[in-house]
Design an enzyme around this catalytic site. Structure first.
Site, PDB file in Angstrom:
ATOM      1  N   THR A 285      -9.560   1.962  15.724  1.00 37.23           N
ATOM      2  CA  THR A 285      -9.532   2.330  17.891  1.00 37.23           C
ATOM      3  C   THR A 285     -10.326   2.033  18.849  1.00 37.23           C
ATOM      4  O   THR A 285     -10.342   1.439  19.462  1.00 37.23           O
ATOM      5  CB  THR A 285      -8.428   3.899  17.318  1.00 37.23           C
ATOM      6  OG1 THR A 285      -7.297   3.309  16.413  1.00 37.23           O
ATOM      7  CG2 THR A 285      -7.962   4.352  18.868  1.00 37.23           C
TER       8      THR A 285
ATOM      9  N   HIS B 298     -11.989  11.165  12.099  1.00 28.45           N
ATOM     10  CA  HIS B 298     -11.516  10.584  11.102  1.00 28.45           C
ATOM     11  C   HIS B 298     -11.955  11.746  10.159  1.00 28.45           C
ATOM     12  O   HIS B 298     -12.894  11.991   9.947  1.00 28.45           O
ATOM     13  CB  HIS B 298     -11.620   9.544  10.793  1.00 28.45           C
ATOM     14  CG  HIS B 298     -10.491   8.462  11.882  1.00 28.45           C
ATOM     15  ND1 HIS B 298     -11.165   7.963  12.951  1.00 28.45           N
ATOM     16  CD2 HIS B 298      -9.215   8.608  12.243  1.00 28.45           C
ATOM     17  CE1 HIS B 298     -10.601   7.251  13.524  1.00 28.45           C
ATOM     18  NE2 HIS B 298      -8.936   7.310  12.978  1.00 28.45           N
ATOM     19  N   HIS B 299     -10.680  11.383   9.452  1.00 31.63           N
ATOM     20  CA  HIS B 299     -10.592  12.757   7.277  1.00 31.63           C
ATOM     21  C   HIS B 299     -11.668  11.985   6.973  1.00 31.63           C
ATOM     22  O   HIS B 299     -12.566  10.853   7.196  1.00 31.63           O
ATOM     23  CB  HIS B 299      -9.119  12.132   7.113  1.00 31.63           C
ATOM     24  CG  HIS B 299      -9.281  11.088   7.118  1.00 31.63           C
ATOM     25  ND1 HIS B 299      -8.973  10.541   5.940  1.00 31.63           N
ATOM     26  CD2 HIS B 299      -7.883   9.928   8.144  1.00 31.63           C
ATOM     27  CE1 HIS B 299      -8.673   9.278   6.147  1.00 31.63           C
ATOM     28  NE2 HIS B 299      -7.557   9.093   6.638  1.00 31.63           N
TER      29      HIS B 299
ATOM     30  N   GLY C 202       0.425  -1.304  -0.293  1.00 29.34           N
ATOM     31  CA  GLY C 202       0.010  -0.146  -0.297  1.00 29.34           C
ATOM     32  C   GLY C 202       0.600   1.030  -0.185  1.00 29.34           C
ATOM     33  O   GLY C 202       0.072   2.398   0.547  1.00 29.34           O
TER      34      GLY C 202
ATOM     35  N   ARG D  69      -1.245   7.459   2.113  1.00 32.16           N
ATOM     36  CA  ARG D  69      -1.199   7.377   3.423  1.00 32.16           C
ATOM     37  C   ARG D  69      -0.009   7.082   4.013  1.00 32.16           C
ATOM     38  O   ARG D  69       0.296   7.861   4.274  1.00 32.16           O
ATOM     39  CB  ARG D  69      -2.511   8.563   3.800  1.00 32.16           C
ATOM     40  CG  ARG D  69      -3.305   9.922   3.537  1.00 32.16           C
ATOM     41  CD  ARG D  69      -4.579   9.429   4.140  1.00 32.16           C
ATOM     42  NE  ARG D  69      -5.119   9.042   4.346  1.00 32.16           N
ATOM     43  CZ  ARG D  69      -6.417   8.949   2.892  1.00 32.16           C
ATOM     44  NH1 ARG D  69      -6.431   9.651   2.234  1.00 32.16           N
ATOM     45  NH2 ARG D  69      -7.377   7.848   2.762  1.00 32.16           N
TER      46      ARG D  69
ATOM     47  N   THR E  69      -3.914  -2.487   9.072  1.00 32.10           N
ATOM     48  CA  THR E  69      -5.318  -2.451   8.087  1.00 32.10           C
ATOM     49  C   THR E  69      -6.351  -2.086   8.398  1.00 32.10           C
ATOM     50  O   THR E  69      -6.620  -3.403  10.050  1.00 32.10           O
ATOM     51  CB  THR E  69      -5.410  -3.323   7.425  1.00 32.10           C
ATOM     52  OG1 THR E  69      -4.349  -3.433   5.982  1.00 32.10           O
ATOM     53  CG2 THR E  69      -6.754  -3.415   6.487  1.00 32.10           C
TER      54      THR E  69
ATOM     55  N   LYS F 195     -11.411   7.965   5.158  1.00 34.30           N
ATOM     56  CA  LYS F 195     -11.726   7.075   5.612  1.00 34.30           C
ATOM     57  C   LYS F 195     -13.431   6.278   5.457  1.00 34.30           C
ATOM     58  O   LYS F 195     -13.863   6.759   4.943  1.00 34.30           O
ATOM     59  CB  LYS F 195     -11.775   7.533   7.295  1.00 34.30           C
ATOM     60  CG  LYS F 195     -12.009   6.291   8.128  1.00 34.30           C
ATOM     61  CD  LYS F 195     -10.960   5.960   9.308  1.00 34.30           C
ATOM     62  CE  LYS F 195     -12.001   4.786   9.962  1.00 34.30           C
ATOM     63  NZ  LYS F 195     -10.356   3.979  10.043  1.00 34.30           N
TER      64      LYS F 195
ATOM     65  N   GLY G  19      -5.337  -2.273  15.347  1.00 33.21           N
ATOM     66  CA  GLY G  19      -6.497  -1.220  14.161  1.00 33.21           C
ATOM     67  C   GLY G  19      -5.451   0.044  15.237  1.00 33.21           C
ATOM     68  O   GLY G  19      -5.754   1.264  14.263  1.00 33.21           O
TER      69      GLY G  19
HETATM   70  P1  NAD Z   1      -4.714   5.153   1.690  1.00 32.15           P
HETATM   71  O1  NAD Z   1      -6.436   4.810   0.781  1.00 32.15           O
HETATM   72  O2  NAD Z   1      -4.008   5.813   2.122  1.00 32.15           O
HETATM   73  O3  NAD Z   1      -3.543   3.728   0.840  1.00 32.15           O
HETATM   74  C1  NAD Z   1      -4.302   2.841   0.828  1.00 32.15           C
HETATM   75  C2  NAD Z   1      -3.220   1.750  -0.307  1.00 32.15           C
HETATM   76  O4  NAD Z   1      -3.215   0.478  -0.369  1.00 32.15           O
HETATM   77  C3  NAD Z   1      -3.219   2.606  -1.223  1.00 32.15           C
HETATM   78  O5  NAD Z   1      -2.134   3.088  -1.775  1.00 32.15           O
HETATM   79  C4  NAD Z   1      -3.787   1.147  -2.449  1.00 32.15           C
HETATM   80  O6  NAD Z   1      -3.268   1.323  -3.497  1.00 32.15           O
HETATM   81  C5  NAD Z   1      -3.655  -0.033  -1.462  1.00 32.15           C
HETATM   82  N1  NAD Z   1      -3.453  -1.241  -1.769  1.00 32.15           N
HETATM   83  C6  NAD Z   1      -5.617  -1.609  -1.979  1.00 32.15           C
HETATM   84  N2  NAD Z   1      -5.809  -2.979  -2.418  1.00 32.15           N
HETATM   85  C7  NAD Z   1      -4.213  -3.066  -2.236  1.00 32.15           C
HETATM   86  C8  NAD Z   1      -3.526  -4.624  -2.749  1.00 32.15           C
HETATM   87  N3  NAD Z   1      -4.653  -5.554  -3.025  1.00 32.15           N
HETATM   88  N4  NAD Z   1      -2.115  -3.975  -2.674  1.00 32.15           N
HETATM   89  C9  NAD Z   1      -1.253  -3.280  -2.298  1.00 32.15           C
HETATM   90  N5  NAD Z   1      -1.911  -2.529  -2.456  1.00 32.15           N
HETATM   91  C10 NAD Z   1      -2.709  -2.025  -1.818  1.00 32.15           C
HETATM   92  O7  NAD Z   1      -5.248   4.729   3.001  1.00 32.15           O
HETATM   93  P2  NAD Z   1      -4.652   4.672   4.421  1.00 32.15           P
HETATM   94  O8  NAD Z   1      -5.100   6.253   5.054  1.00 32.15           O
HETATM   95  O9  NAD Z   1      -2.883   4.825   4.097  1.00 32.15           O
HETATM   96  O10 NAD Z   1      -4.928   3.241   5.689  1.00 32.15           O
HETATM   97  C11 NAD Z   1      -5.090   1.942   5.400  1.00 32.15           C
HETATM   98  C12 NAD Z   1      -5.303   1.583   5.893  1.00 32.15           C
HETATM   99  O11 NAD Z   1      -4.460   1.459   7.289  1.00 32.15           O
HETATM  100  C13 NAD Z   1      -6.955   1.357   6.468  1.00 32.15           C
HETATM  101  O12 NAD Z   1      -7.595   0.144   6.859  1.00 32.15           O
HETATM  102  C14 NAD Z   1      -6.700   3.073   7.941  1.00 32.15           C
HETATM  103  O13 NAD Z   1      -8.013   2.679   8.449  1.00 32.15           O
HETATM  104  C15 NAD Z   1      -5.382   2.448   8.400  1.00 32.15           C
HETATM  105  N6  NAD Z   1      -5.193   3.061   9.519  1.00 32.15           N
HETATM  106  C16 NAD Z   1      -4.353   2.374  10.624  1.00 32.15           C
HETATM  107  C17 NAD Z   1      -3.474   2.905  11.510  1.00 32.15           C
HETATM  108  C18 NAD Z   1      -2.860   1.929  12.125  1.00 32.15           C
HETATM  109  O14 NAD Z   1      -2.012   2.808  13.274  1.00 32.15           O
HETATM  110  N7  NAD Z   1      -3.586   0.751  12.415  1.00 32.15           N
HETATM  111  C19 NAD Z   1      -3.338   4.158  11.721  1.00 32.15           C
HETATM  112  C20 NAD Z   1      -4.187   4.885  10.511  1.00 32.15           C
HETATM  113  C21 NAD Z   1      -3.971   4.397   9.437  1.00 32.15           C
END
Ligand code: NAD
Length: 269
Positions: free
Chosen positions: A166, A155-156, A8, A12, A99, A159, A123
Site C-alpha cells: 500500500t 503493520h503487525h 494460502g 490470515r 500478495t 509482516k 497491494g
Molecule cells: P499469512 O502468512 O498469514 O498467509 C500466507 C499463506 O500462504 C499461508 O497459509 C502459507 O502457507 C500460504 N502459502 C505460502 N506459499 C504457498 C504456496 N506455494 N501455495 C499455496 N499457499 C502458500 O499472510 P497474510 O497476512 O494472509 O498475507 C498474505 C499476503 O497478502 C502477504 O503478501 C500480505 O502482504 C498480503 N496482503 C495483502 C492485502 C491486500 O489488500 N492486497 C491485505 C492483507 C495482506
C-alpha cells in the site's frame, strides 16, 4: 454462481476469504489450497478452521484447483504467485492477486502474463485506500515540490515485506502526481549522517509491531503548514471483501492486468 478457489487458505487472509465466500450469494468455494507440506493438506477445511466438517479437503494440487474454478484468489507469497499466474492464465482462470512484496522483475513478469491472462492485482483491496491513492495523486500535483512527502505505514509484527504494498501504491501515486519516477525519488532508509533532505525525495517509514492491521499516512510537509492523508484499517475482512468483489468483477472482462482502481471505477482518465 462463480467457483472461486482460495490459495494460502490457512493464512490470515485465506481464512477470512473462506468466510466471505461462504456468506456471498453468488460465490462458491471450489478449492482450498495451501503449500505442499503444510499441516492442513489432506484435512477437512471446516475441521482445521475449527468449525463443522464441510467435505472440502485442503489440497496442494494446483491443476485440480484450477480445473474446478472460474477464478482464484491468491494471498500467498511472491514466488508462489508468479508460478501460479502463468498456470492460471494458460487455463483461462481469472487470478486476483493480493500478495505483496514483488520486485521490479516480478511486476514486469506479471504484466506480461496479463497480456493473455485475466489478473486483478492490488497491494491493497480496500475502497478507502484506493480512494486515498487518487487523493494523494491530486494533492501531490496541487502542492508541488515545496511540500516534502513522507509515507509512514504501520503493520503487525508478522509482516515480512517493507515498505508495504500500500505504501508503494501511495508512493507511485504521488510520484505520478508530480510527474516523476518513484524509483528515482524514493528514500527508503535513513540512518546516521544522511545530510539534509534531498529535494523532491519521497520518504518511506515502516513501523512493525503488535497487531496493527494496516495504517498509512501520507504527509505533505510544506513551508508553514502540513497536510496529512490517513487511512486506518480496523478489520481484515475489508481486504477479503475487496478481493471477492474483484473476483466477481473479472467475469467477462478482456484479458489484462487490472487494478483495484479499475474494479472500483476510480481509474484516472
Ligand atoms: P499469512 O502468512 O498469514 O498467509 C500466507 C499463506 O500462504 C499461508 O497459509 C502459507 O502457507 C500460504 N502459502 C505460502 N506459499 C504457498 C504456496 N506455494 N501455495 C499455496 N499457499 C502458500 O499472510 P497474510 O497476512 O494472509 O498475507 C498474505 C499476503 O497478502 C502477504 O503478501 C500480505 O502482504 C498480503 N496482503 C495483502 C492485502 C491486500 O489488500 N492486497 C491485505 C492483507 C495482506
Amino acid at each position: 454462481m462463480r467457483n472461486i478457489a482460495v490459495f494460502g487458505v490457512s493464512g490470515r487472509m485465506g481464512q477470512m476469504l473462506v468466510r466471505e465466500i461462504d456468506a456471498h450469494p453468488k460465490a462458491t468455494l471450489s478449492a482450498a489450497v495451501d503449500r505442499p507440506g503444510h499441516g492442513w493438506i489432506g484435512q477437512d477445511l471446516g475441521q482445521v478452521m475449527g468449525v463443522a466438517a464441510r467435505g472440502l479437503t485442503v489440497t496442494d494440487d494446483i491443476g485440480a484447483a484450477l480445473a474446478a474454478s472460474d477464478v482464484i484468489i491468491d494471498f500467498t507469497a511472491p514466488a508462489a504467485t508468479l508460478a501460479l499466474a502463468e498456470r492460471a492464465a494458460d487455463s483461462g482462470v481469472g487470478h486476483v492477486i493480493g500478495t505483496t512484496g514483488f520486485d521490479d522483475d516480478d511486476i514486469a513478469a506479471l504484466a506480461k502474463i496479463g497480456a493473455h491472462g485475466h489478473i486483478v492485482r492490488a497491494g491493497n483491496m480496500s475502497l478507502g485506500v484506493n480512494l486515498l491513492v487518487t487523493l494523494a495523486r491530486q494533492v501531490a500535483g496541487a502542492l508541488g515540490e515545496d511540500y516534502d512527502i513522507e509515507i509512514i505505514e504501520a503493520h503487525h509484527r508478522h509482516k515480512v515485506d517493507a515498505p508495504s504494498g500500500t505504501a508503494l501504491m501511495l508512493g507511485e501515486a504521488v510520484a505520478e502526481g508530480r510527474g516523476v519516477v518513484l524509483a528515482d525519488m524514493a528514500d527508503r532508509a535513513r540512518d546516521g549522517i544522511t545530510g539534509a533532505r534531498r529535494d523532491g525525495a519521497i520518504g518511506f517509514h515502516a513501523i512493525r509491531g503488535g497487531d496493527f492491521i494496516g495504517e498509512h499516512d501520507v504527509v505533505f510537509a510544506g513551508p508553514g503548514e502540513r497536510v496529512t492523508l490517513r487511512h486506518v484499517a480496523s478489520d481484515r475482512a475489508l481486504f477479503a471483501r475487496g478481493a471477492l468483489r474483484a473476483a466477481l468483477w473479472l467475469e467477462g472482462r478482456e484479458p489484462g492486468e487490472y487494478s483495484m482502481l479499475d474494479v472500483l471505477g476510480l481509474s484516472a482518465g
